[in-house]
Motif scaffolding. Structure first.
Motif, PDB file in Angstrom:
ATOM      1  N   PHE A   1     -40.531 -19.925  -1.553  1.00 52.51           N
ATOM      2  CA  PHE A   1     -40.058 -18.362  -2.137  1.00 52.51           C
ATOM      3  C   PHE A   1     -40.308 -17.315  -1.586  1.00 52.51           C
ATOM      4  O   PHE A   1     -39.522 -16.325  -0.980  1.00 52.51           O
ATOM      5  N   LEU A   2     -41.729 -17.155  -1.473  1.00 51.20           N
ATOM      6  CA  LEU A   2     -42.406 -16.240  -1.425  1.00 51.20           C
ATOM      7  C   LEU A   2     -41.944 -15.562   0.462  1.00 51.20           C
ATOM      8  O   LEU A   2     -41.619 -14.345   1.101  1.00 51.20           O
ATOM      9  N   THR A   3     -41.506 -16.445   0.711  1.00 49.63           N
ATOM     10  CA  THR A   3     -41.861 -15.880   2.925  1.00 49.63           C
ATOM     11  C   THR A   3     -40.263 -16.312   3.107  1.00 49.63           C
ATOM     12  O   THR A   3     -40.302 -15.754   4.063  1.00 49.63           O
ATOM     13  N   THR A   4     -39.426 -16.791   2.302  1.00 50.85           N
ATOM     14  CA  THR A   4     -38.091 -16.619   2.566  1.00 50.85           C
ATOM     15  C   THR A   4     -37.073 -16.212   1.966  1.00 50.85           C
ATOM     16  O   THR A   4     -35.734 -15.774   2.049  1.00 50.85           O
ATOM     17  N   ALA A   5     -37.622 -15.330   0.542  1.00 50.76           N
ATOM     18  CA  ALA A   5     -36.135 -15.088  -0.587  1.00 50.76           C
ATOM     19  C   ALA A   5     -35.838 -13.560  -0.360  1.00 50.76           C
ATOM     20  O   ALA A   5     -36.539 -13.388   0.054  1.00 50.76           O
ATOM     21  N   LYS A   6     -34.596 -12.858  -0.928  1.00 51.85           N
ATOM     22  CA  LYS A   6     -34.040 -11.526  -0.446  1.00 51.85           C
ATOM     23  C   LYS A   6     -33.229 -11.399  -1.944  1.00 51.85           C
ATOM     24  O   LYS A   6     -33.217 -12.831  -2.530  1.00 51.85           O
TER      25      LYS A   6
END
Length: 360
Positions: free
Chosen positions: A299-304
């Motif tokens: 989540f923290l590396t891919t989410a926008k």
């Protein structure tokens, strides 16, 4: 004008809505007697705005290890006490009665044949909106829990139904999101904070955790803080991401502010499971069944984020309440959605655009 307003106090989301409504109602010159139920009086905080409020036991769900415990929920319910509290209220003495999924006020109005407006997220489930499947009994219980004569639901999107946008206190936040902030706010009050911290310590990110089951302080990359209205708002403003259960109000504030959002719905809690379905349908947040390092890291590396600027719904509602029943609810529903502004930072083709299109 004087109204009786009942609020389900089990979660802090209902209280956040109530604070926004109290300010708006006061601005309209409306006097409110507040009733809260669902938790002991000593567990409430930031209640000064409600004045001399009443507090009842009411009904609430029992949570264990992040999921609803149905056996304990039933065994702890005191229907004799509920009946006594219902009889103690005098809803017929007010110009209007409102319940935000609060059973004592709702049942007092029903028993004494007084009209009661239901105002809150749960009442949106009376309409055709995204819902978890195979939970017909649970939806029936939701209708029985706090019955009302007129229901006004709120949700993140209209889904072509006569519901309102979320009730958010506009003055509480700046809607400018700081993309340079690299800290995640974690609010999981139904999980063991000790276990959550063990998971967060495995990750190369900074976290703020608000909890009451562990001492405040620094635990490696995790800063634990206690509960307070202003303190939590400060943390929410400072973060760029939020990890929380799938309650409605906090997710609403995250969407309004443009925060990246990861939710873990409570197992067995129909409202939260349905909220997760809605987030997936809209493409406005990520959903996980487990709080683990892999899910959080992804989540923290891919989410926008998607930012949805909602209008001042408390102000619209307070004006409508003051004129009730002379103004149609449909009028403020159309007005509210016409003022919604979606800024899709997440380029998702599934994010609905535009204003309410009735009849489609």
């Amino acid at each position: 004008m004087k109204i009786l307003y009942g609020v389900q106090g089990t979660g802090n989301g209902h209280l956040t809505r109530a604070r926004a409504m109290q300010k708006a109602l006061l601005a309209q010159g409306i006097e409110v007697d507040w009733v809260f139920s669902g938790r002991p009086r000593e567990e409430y905080f930031g209640m000064e705005v409600f004045g001399d409020y009443q507090c009842f036991q009411g009904l609430s769900f029992s949570i264990k290890a992040g999921q609803v415990d149905p056996i304990k929920t039933v065994s702890q319910a005191s229907f004799t006490k509920l009946l006594k509290d219902v009889q103690a209220l005098k809803p017929e003495q007010y110009d209007l009665v409102i319940s935000d999924f609060e059973p004592v006020v709702a049942w007092a109005a029903k028993v004494k044949k007084v009209s009661c407006i239901g105002l809150g997220h749960q009442y949106a489930f009376l309409h055709d909106i995204p819902k978890t499947k195979n939970a017909f009994a649970s939806y029936a219980i939701m209708k029985w829990f706090a019955p009302v004569s007129e229901a006004i639901g709120v949700h993140w999107h209209h889904f072509n139904q006569p519901i309102l946008p979320p009730i958010i206190e506009q003055q509480s936040f700046s809607t400018i999101n700081d993309p340079s902030s690299k800290v995640a706010l974690v609010y999981l009050p139904f999980e063991s904070t000790t276990e959550v911290i063990k998971t967060l310590n495995k990750l190369p990110f900074r976290f703020i955790v608000h909890a009451r089951d562990i001492d405040c302080g620094f635990y490696g990359n995790v800063h634990v803080k206690g509960f307070s209205v202003t303190g939590f708002k400060d943390s929410l403003q400072a973060c760029d991401s939020v990890i929380c259960n799938a309650g409605f109000e906090l997710a609403s504030e995250c969407i309004h502010l443009g925060k990246r959002l990861l939710v873990k719905p409570l197992a067995g809690q129909v409202e939260q499971l349905s909220n997760a379905e809605a987030l997936k349908t809209l493409g406005w947040g990520d959903v996980t069944d487990h709080i683990d390092a892999k899910s959080i890291c992804y989540f923290l590396t891919t989410a926008k984020a998607t930012q949805v600027r909602y209008p001042d719904v408390p102000k619209l509602l307070a004006s409508w309440i003051k004129q009730y029943p002379r103004v149609e609810l449909r009028d403020i529903v159309e007005m509210a959605w016409s003022e919604v502004d979606i800024n899709s930072q997440l380029e998702s083709t599934s994010s609905p655009k535009g204003v309410m299109e009735w009849g489609r």
